[in-house]
Enzyme design. Structure first.
Site, PDB file in Angstrom:
ATOM      1  N   ALA A 259      27.195  48.297  73.627  1.00 14.35           N
ATOM      2  CA  ALA A 259      27.949  48.596  72.409  1.00 14.35           C
ATOM      3  C   ALA A 259      27.168  48.104  71.203  1.00 14.35           C
ATOM      4  O   ALA A 259      26.503  47.084  71.278  1.00 14.35           O
ATOM      5  CB  ALA A 259      29.306  47.911  72.464  1.00 14.35           C
ATOM      6  N   THR A 260      27.241  48.862  70.120  1.00 14.28           N
ATOM      7  CA  THR A 260      26.339  48.559  69.013  1.00 14.28           C
ATOM      8  C   THR A 260      27.021  47.951  67.778  1.00 14.28           C
ATOM      9  O   THR A 260      27.638  46.919  67.905  1.00 14.28           O
ATOM     10  CB  THR A 260      25.475  49.774  68.697  1.00 14.28           C
ATOM     11  OG1 THR A 260      26.324  50.902  68.590  1.00 14.28           O
ATOM     12  CG2 THR A 260      24.488  50.009  69.803  1.00 14.28           C
ATOM     13  N   THR A 261      26.956  48.579  66.627  1.00 17.42           N
ATOM     14  CA  THR A 261      27.162  47.831  65.381  1.00 17.42           C
ATOM     15  C   THR A 261      28.629  47.574  64.998  1.00 17.42           C
ATOM     16  O   THR A 261      29.465  48.475  65.076  1.00 17.42           O
ATOM     17  CB  THR A 261      26.494  48.609  64.232  1.00 17.42           C
ATOM     18  OG1 THR A 261      25.225  49.018  64.690  1.00 17.42           O
ATOM     19  CG2 THR A 261      26.360  47.768  63.001  1.00 17.42           C
TER      20      THR A 261
ATOM     21  N   ALA B 298      20.793  53.570  67.960  1.00 15.83           N
ATOM     22  CA  ALA B 298      21.888  53.193  68.855  1.00 15.83           C
ATOM     23  C   ALA B 298      23.233  53.139  68.145  1.00 15.83           C
ATOM     24  O   ALA B 298      24.251  52.855  68.765  1.00 15.83           O
ATOM     25  CB  ALA B 298      21.594  51.843  69.501  1.00 15.83           C
TER      26      ALA B 298
END
Lengths: 241, 276
Positions: B53-55, B228
């Protein structure tokens, strides 16, 4: 060596049951009633912080009379049971039936095996999407479990409260009406022949299980305590009508 | 006669933590105990095994805090999910976002949510915001062995402190370090770019509507430069997930508000016609 006197099992159970009943009989009654808006729980309780009514899970509440330390430990155990069940399975897998049956087992085991039975009487209530989905379970000190419909009263003078409530309760009541009916009925909670004693919000503990908490409050948790000012408003409304 | 361990009950009652209860009575249910034995990373790290999972960005505004997350999860160079949600309500007055290994993060979130609700039911009051931050820190710390194998989770916690009457932000590291952040903060692979955007866009005493726009724009900038991180998806009608928390509690921002904010940014940038 001392010789133990023989006591028949019947006598032993009767003594224990009498002991537990005596403890429970000292406490004030609690009314749990299903109605149109959900389930209303009303207790006479002078303490604002030592609760007789509690939240167990999303749609499940707990009501008790008797010794505080005993029913509080049962309430906490119930919250743990429900949270572990909901965490390891899914939230909808926590049901009042499951909880009531583990309470019955534990009360039954204490009644027969421990040196003294629990002096408590419990109600486990679950509100459904529709009135047909409501569940009320009444549990007594010896582990007996009863599936009640509509309303249930626990405590010392439960019979006189039930008598008073029977004429006032219908399944179509809204919360304010149901709570008023419960409060008026609880005023008959005295020893036989004693006059009704008036109840104010200061000595009342009131909570509800909303039937649709998602639409009314945007929460999946149905349990809500009704504050003293709200109770006053509900009781005053009835006085005017 | 008082049983010998009657007094021990008192000290045991000092913790009403659901996680500690699980650890004692059902250790197999804790996320940190779910793995069987040590993982044997292929080529040094297990990071490529599961979605990532990213930002997440978070900021304070006048009267509260906000947290926003994009909708992308990746596995190496593959987009594992375009729909994933990484920001969740903790309880009525807190939200948390997760960056890192998605499966572990979701487990951690579920445990944290139950932990807060459990405390509230047992104690009859809500846990303080500092208490929530400390509990979350200890849960992150328990994941340290997995983090060392490449499956790290770094949450961000935002909440409304009902004592101080203000919104506060907390970041964490994999060793369980807990740091209070001022003004705004972001975590995850695109956080560097989001942070750059926030430095220019964030102002003291933003109102809630403006703060939502700032959050969407900073995620847009992160998606612009970080592969991403997912930007607003007009084709699939996917917008970031944003929660705001103020004195009235946590609220999920409605899709149409997010759509308006995202389309506004796309339009302004199309008109500007800048290349970089």
């Amino acid at each position: 060596m001392t010789q133990q006197f023989y006591v028949s099992p019947e006598q032993l159970m009767k003594d224990r049951a009498d002991f537990a009943r005596k403890g429970i009989g000292r406490g004030r009654s609690v009314v749990v009633m299903a109605c149109r808006d959900g389930i209303a729980l009303v207790a006479e309780n002078p303490s604002p912080s030592l609760h007789k009514l509690g939240e167990i899970y999303d749609r499940i509440a707990f009501a008790a009379v008797g010794k505080y330390n005993e029913f509080e430990s049962l309430r906490q155990a119930g919250v743990r049971y429900a949270d572990v069940r909901g965490y390891s399975y899914a939230r909808e897998d926590v049901t009042a039936r499951g909880l009531a049956s583990v309470y019955a087992q534990s009360l039954g085991a204490v009644f027969t095996a421990e040196s003294k039975p629990f002096e408590v009487e419990l109600v486990v209530a679950e509100v459904g999407e529709t009135p047909a989905g409501d569940h009320l379970y009444r549990l007594t000190f010896d582990g007996s479990i009863a599936d009640e419909t509509g309303m249930v009263v626990i405590g010392g003078a439960a019979d006189s409260v039930v008598g008073a409530l029977r004429g006032r309760w219908t399944k179509d009541l809204a919360f304010p009406e149901a709570i008023r009916a419960a409060v008026v009925s609880l005023q008959n909670d005295g020893a036989a022949g004693q006059p009704a004693h008036p109840l104010t919000s200061a000595v009342l503990e009131v909570a509800v299980l909303d039937r649709e908490p998602g639409t009314t409050r945007g929460s999946r948790r149905a349990f809500r305590r009704i504050s003293a000012t709200e109770v006053d408003a509900m009781l005053a409304e009835g006085g005017r009508a | 006669m008082i049983p010998e361990d009657a007094a021990a009950l008192v000290s045991r009652a000092a913790s009403t933590s659901f996680a500690e209860y699980l650890g004692r009575d059902h250790p197999g249910l804790l996320p940190s105990n779910r793995s069987t034995g040590t993982l044997a990373p292929v080529h040094g790290t297990a990071a490529g095994l599961a979605p990532h999972a990213t930002t997440i960005v978070s900021m304070t505004f006048s009267g509260g805090v906000l947290m926003a997350g994009d909708r992308r999860a990746t596995m190496g160079n593959i987009i594992a999910s375009r729909h994933i949600e990484k920001v969740f309500p903790g309880d009525l007055f807190s939200v948390l976002g997760i960056a890192g290994s998605a499966g572990i993060g979701l487990d951690l979130t579920r445990l944290f949510q139950v932990e807060l609700e459990h405390y509230e039911k047992i104690e009859g009051t809500r846990m303080s915001l500092d208490g929530k931050a400390n509990r979350l820190a200890s849960m992150v710390r328990q994941n340290l062995p997995m983090a060392l194998q490449g499956l790290a989770v770094v949450p961000l916690l935002a909440g409304f402190d009902t004592e101080r009457r203000e919104g506060r932000l907390f970041s964490f590291d994999v060793t369980g370090g807990r740091y209070e952040e001022q003004e705004h903060h972001s975590v995850g692979s695109g956080s560097v770019f989001a942070r750059g955007a926030l430095k220019k866009l964030w102002k003291p005493n933003l109102d809630e509507a403006r703060a939502i726009q700032v959050a969407v724009e900073s995620l847009y900038d992160a998606a612009d430069d970080d592969s991403a991180t997912g930007g607003p998806d007009v084709v699939r009608q996917l917008w970031p997930v944003i929660y705001t928390v103020n004195s009235a509690g946590a609220r999920r921002v409605a899709e149409r508000e997010l759509e308006a904010a995202a389309l506004g940014i796309i339009e302004r940038r199309s008109v500007a016609g800048r290349e970089a």
